[in-house]
Write an enzyme that holds these catalytic residues in place. Structure first.
Site, PDB file in Angstrom:
ATOM      1  CE1 TYR A  39      -3.275   2.948   0.483  1.00 54.12           C
ATOM      2  CE2 TYR A  39      -2.355   3.229   2.676  1.00 54.12           C
ATOM      3  CZ  TYR A  39      -3.162   3.676   1.653  1.00 54.12           C
ATOM      4  OH  TYR A  39      -3.863   4.854   1.802  1.00 54.12           O
ATOM      5  NE  ARG A  44      -2.885   7.804  -3.689  1.00 45.45           N
ATOM      6  CZ  ARG A  44      -3.857   7.377  -2.889  1.00 45.45           C
ATOM      7  NH1 ARG A  44      -5.098   7.251  -3.352  1.00 45.45           N
ATOM      8  NH2 ARG A  44      -3.614   7.052  -1.644  1.00 45.45           N
ATOM      9  CE1 TYR A  80      -4.547  10.285   7.966  1.00 49.02           C
ATOM     10  CE2 TYR A  80      -3.979   8.395   6.597  1.00 49.02           C
ATOM     11  CZ  TYR A  80      -4.918   9.121   7.293  1.00 49.02           C
ATOM     12  OH  TYR A  80      -6.217   8.686   7.325  1.00 49.02           O
ATOM     13  NE  ARG A 140      -9.727  11.926   5.880  1.00 49.21           N
ATOM     14  CZ  ARG A 140      -8.996  10.858   6.143  1.00 49.21           C
ATOM     15  NH1 ARG A 140      -9.353   9.662   5.692  1.00 49.21           N
ATOM     16  NH2 ARG A 140      -7.894  10.972   6.841  1.00 49.21           N
ATOM     17  CD  GLU A 148     -11.297   2.088   2.805  1.00 52.74           C
ATOM     18  OE1 GLU A 148     -10.224   1.727   3.345  1.00 52.74           O
ATOM     19  OE2 GLU A 148     -11.368   2.460   1.623  1.00 52.74           O
TER      20      GLU A 148
HETATM   21  C1  3EB Z   1      -7.785   6.208   5.801  1.00 53.03           C
HETATM   22  O1  3EB Z   1      -8.641   7.012   6.176  1.00 53.03           O
HETATM   23  C2  3EB Z   1      -8.290   4.829   5.442  1.00 53.03           C
HETATM   24  O2  3EB Z   1      -5.297   5.573  -0.117  1.00 53.03           O
HETATM   25  O3  3EB Z   1      -6.854   6.259  -1.490  1.00 53.03           O
HETATM   26  C3  3EB Z   1      -9.414   5.363   2.694  1.00 53.03           C
HETATM   27  C4  3EB Z   1      -9.754   5.933   1.462  1.00 53.03           C
HETATM   28  C5  3EB Z   1      -8.115   4.940   2.913  1.00 53.03           C
HETATM   29  C6  3EB Z   1      -8.799   6.072   0.455  1.00 53.03           C
HETATM   30  C7  3EB Z   1      -6.487   5.829  -0.387  1.00 53.03           C
HETATM   31  C8  3EB Z   1      -7.167   5.082   1.888  1.00 53.03           C
HETATM   32  C9  3EB Z   1      -7.502   5.650   0.675  1.00 53.03           C
HETATM   33  O4  3EB Z   1      -6.589   6.488   5.755  1.00 53.03           O
HETATM   34  C10 3EB Z   1      -7.735   4.302   4.192  1.00 53.03           C
END
Ligand code: 3EB
Length: 339
Positions: A149, A156, A209, A222, A329
């Site tokens: 991942y 990306r 992050y 989001r 998720e």
């Molecule tokens: C998170 O909130 C959970 O890498 O495109 C959710 C939606 C998550 C999209 C992405 C990852 C992605 O981090 C994981």
């Protein structure tokens, strides 16, 4: 313009009878590609995602339909279909086909996929990205010194950072999930109208992050609030039991489901502050639920039914979530018919 978004069981359920509509694109989720499809899906631009359905159905389909004339195209490996105001596209890349470049093959494939998609969006003028769907094998597997991942996240980021790329615009909604086997699969929706990226005040933005989640952060918002002709559409990203940047309730699927729902409500609330014509609540949405352990589906479904009520539209899929400690998720898209 986009007239219908539906989640349907297939091959047994044909899309609802609106014969003047044409399929713009479809994602079909099932363990194996279905042997037969209703005519409309058989002719549609579609992508198969090898994830078993957890509700006894052989396959489920997320279908986008338009009342305008649709046109197909292909550029490089990207295949797409558009109607003048919205474009659905997809590509798959086998990692084995990547020339060895020093970077892990998944990272190189991700960079290639996103670079090719941005070329399509540049060439066609659909430069407002609504959302991406990302699916890859072995998402939690470590190779080349990094979890896969995280390799994906590096590829990306590199593609979005390319000078002049449409990726330099608003950060779109997305999901990223793992299946057992299959090529890197990326699908997307884009339009020509205004888009607004929505964040969740309970969570650190994913693109901020800290490095404990990998050398390059994930890149998604989001949710995307999108103007598409007369409609305001809301695409909610994969949402999980994360507060700040940390996973909450490791090992407890019930609490993770509840936390995820609180996060979804927080994002809907933010979207409502920016929406001009719409009001979104839990009942406004169609849900795709990704479940790590098949045995958890009953618990998750019960909680979702309780929160959303009798009008719940949801599909449940067996998938690997991008953090080992996340058990589910949930992503969602707003209904178009308002019911
Ligand atoms: C998170 O909130 C959970 O890498 O495109 C959710 C939606 C998550 C999209 C992405 C990852 C992605 O981090 C994981």
């Amino acid at each position: 313009m986009l007239k219908d978004i539906s989640l349907i069981a297939t091959p047994f359920e044909a899309p609802s009878a609106m014969s003047h509509l044409q399929a713009l694109g479809a994602l079909i989720f099932s363990k194996h590609p279905p042997a037969c499809l209703p005519d409309e899906l058989a002719q549609a631009m579609r992508v198969h995602v090898a994830m078993p359905c957890l509700d006894g159905r052989e396959a489920v389909c997320e279908l986008f339909r338009s009342d305008a004339f649709v046109t197909d195209g292909q550029l490089g490996e990207v295949r797409y279909c558009h109607d003048g105001s919205i474009l659905f596209g997809m590509l798959t890349i086998a990692e084995d086909d990547m020339p060895s470049s020093g970077a892990p093959p998944l990272q190189a494939a991700t960079y290639r996929a996103y670079s090719d998609i941005f070329k399509v969006l540049d060439a066609t003028g659909y430069d407002s990205i609504f959302r991406f769907w990302n699916y890859m094998a072995g998402i939690n597997v470590h190779s080349h010194g990094l979890e896969r991942y995280r390799q994906f996240n590096s590829g990306r980021q590199e593609a979005f950072a390319r000078p002049g790329s449409v990726g330099k615009g608003t950060i779109p909604a997305a999901c990223a999930l793992g299946f057992e086997n299959g090529p890197l699969t990326v699908a997307f929706l884009a339009g020509k109208g205004n888009t607004i990226a929505i964040e969740n005040p309970r969570q650190v933005s994913a693109y901020r992050y800290p490095p404990q989640y990998g050398p390059r952060s994930p890149l998604f918002s989001r949710a995307t609030l999108a103007d598409a002709d007369d409609a305001e559409l809301l695409f909610l990203s994969g949402t999980a039991s994360i507060i700040g940047h940390e996973t909450l309730h490791a090992g407890d699927v019930l609490k993770q489901t509840r936390e995820t729902l609180v996060n979804i409500e927080a994002v809907l609330n933010e979207a409502n502050k920016r929406a001009k014509r719409s009001h979104f609540d839990l009942r406004s949405m169609l849900y795709t639920v990704y479940v790590r352990n098949a045995a958890d589906v009953a618990t998750i479904r019960e909680e979702l039914e309780r929160a959303v009520g009798p009008g719940l539209h949801a599909v449940y899929l067996r998938a690997d979530i991008c953090r080992q400690d996340l058990l589910l998720e949930i992503e969602a898209v707003s209904k178009l018919d308002g019911c």
